[in-house]
Design an enzyme around this catalytic site. Structure first.
Site, mmCIF file in Angstrom:
data_model
loop_
_atom_site.group_PDB
_atom_site.id
_atom_site.type_symbol
_atom_site.label_atom_id
_atom_site.label_comp_id
_atom_site.label_asym_id
_atom_site.label_seq_id
_atom_site.Cartn_x
_atom_site.Cartn_y
_atom_site.Cartn_z
ATOM 1 N N THR A 159 0.823 -1.211 0.000
ATOM 2 C CA THR A 159 0.000 0.000 0.000
ATOM 3 C C THR A 159 0.851 1.253 0.000
ATOM 4 O O THR A 159 0.470 2.267 -0.593
ATOM 5 C CB THR A 159 -0.932 0.004 1.234
ATOM 6 O OG1 THR A 159 -1.816 -1.100 1.147
ATOM 7 C CG2 THR A 159 -1.746 1.282 1.306
ATOM 8 N N THR A 198 1.072 -4.102 4.371
ATOM 9 C CA THR A 198 0.735 -4.388 5.772
ATOM 10 C C THR A 198 0.131 -5.771 5.986
ATOM 11 O O THR A 198 0.221 -6.314 7.084
ATOM 12 C CB THR A 198 -0.239 -3.332 6.314
ATOM 13 O OG1 THR A 198 -1.449 -3.349 5.541
ATOM 14 C CG2 THR A 198 0.378 -1.943 6.269
#
Length: 313
Positions: free
Chosen positions: A16, A95
């Site tokens: 991300t 993540t």
């Protein structure tokens, strides 16, 4: 922040932090792994002038992490750790599987220099991205005298590889270390250390020379209401050499599932009990018939068991 004689190597893997969305207001409908690591560094003005080197190891959405990427990353990290001119390493990562990759690297390498994960919950295209600050903080940690081991830096918190886990789906402070709490805080560019840096004995990279397709296959199953475990036998037929059970509570396993897991164990397939709970260890009781994974979450127990099997040949 650091001497120009000490390089910080920044390895990019996607995630991300490198993601983009068509609408800068969109923090969930983005595509991960779109921005290269050089561009991520260039977007942080405070990093200009520091002795940094960048390398793109992979460009993946971390939900799609593979053993092939783990192999390549571990070997590149090991290479740079052996360089006398390198002070520390930063890894940009998604993540979703950060806790698994971090634990894998800590157990394989147990580095005496800092290896610091930087990630983000918002894409680089966001109106208020969290990636730039996390990357800056990660470089700060990687430059710290006395720092060692694999850690992750997000939202100003430093988490050790053994404890870190993703604890929230959306918030920018999405990571936790469970009962242990953060290892340190980054506060306005200064590091406040609370606990000892990660240490341990390294498995080493010898086992990583094999093709990942030859690595031991370890799967995770969940104990839940209505478990009967009949399908567990299929794991052995598919070549599983180890099974981690995400058990309820303090490692309790549905009796029917446990019966099937005991059959696997009797057949030579390793089994470990972890817990579905967000925090706390699996404490061994006198009646336990399946070994405990201790403090390890199910995904980390899977990594641990895979490495143990790999080391055993």
């Amino acid at each position: 922040m650091q001497s120009t004689d000490d390089n910080i190597v920044i390895l990019g893997t996607g995630g991300t932090i490198a993601g983009t969305a068509a609408d800068p207001h969109d923090n969930v409908g983005y595509r991960a792994a779109q921005v290269g690591v050089e561009a991520l560094v260039a977007a942080v003005p405070q990093l200009a002038g520091l002795s940094l080197q960048t390398e793109q190891v992979a460009q993946v959405d971390s939900k799609d992490m593979t053993h092939e990427v783990w192999q390549a990353l571990a070997l590149r990290v090991d290479h740079h750790l052996h360089r006398s001119d390198v002070r520390g390493i930063v890894i940009t990562h998604g993540t979703d599987t950060l806790e698994e990759t971090a634990y894998f690297l800590q157990r394989v390498l147990a580095p005496t220099k800092p290896v610091v994960f930087a990630a983000a919950m918002r894409p680089a295209s966001s109106l208020r991205p969290d990636g730039p600050q996390n990357l800056l903080d990660a470089v700060r940690v990687a430059s710290e005298a006395g720092a060692r081991g694999v850690v992750a830096v997000l939202a100003g918190e430093v988490h050790g590889a053994a404890e870190v886990r993703k604890a929230h789906t959306y918030r920018t402070d999405a990571f936790s270390s469970g009962d242990e709490g953060p290892l340190a805080y980054v506060e306005e560019g200064r590091l406040r250390v609370l606990r000892a840096w990660p240490e341990g004995e390294a498995f080493g990279t010898d086992g990583l020379t094999r093709a990942p397709s030859a690595w031991p296959r370890v799967e995770i199953v969940t104990s839940h209401a209505g478990s009967d475990g009949r399908w567990v036998a299929a794991l052995a037929a598919l070549g599983a050499q180890g099974v981690v059970v995400a058990a309820s509570g303090n490692g309790s396993v549905h009796q029917q599932l446990e019966a099937e897991l005991l059959k696997l164990q009797a057949a030579g397939i390793r089994v470990l009990r972890s817990t579905r709970c967000a925090s706390g260890p699996v404490l061994t009781t006198g009646s336990a018939v399946l070994p405990s994974a201790g403090l390890l979450t199910p995904v980390k127990a899977r990594v641990e068991l895979m490495l143990q099997l790999m080391a055993a040949g």
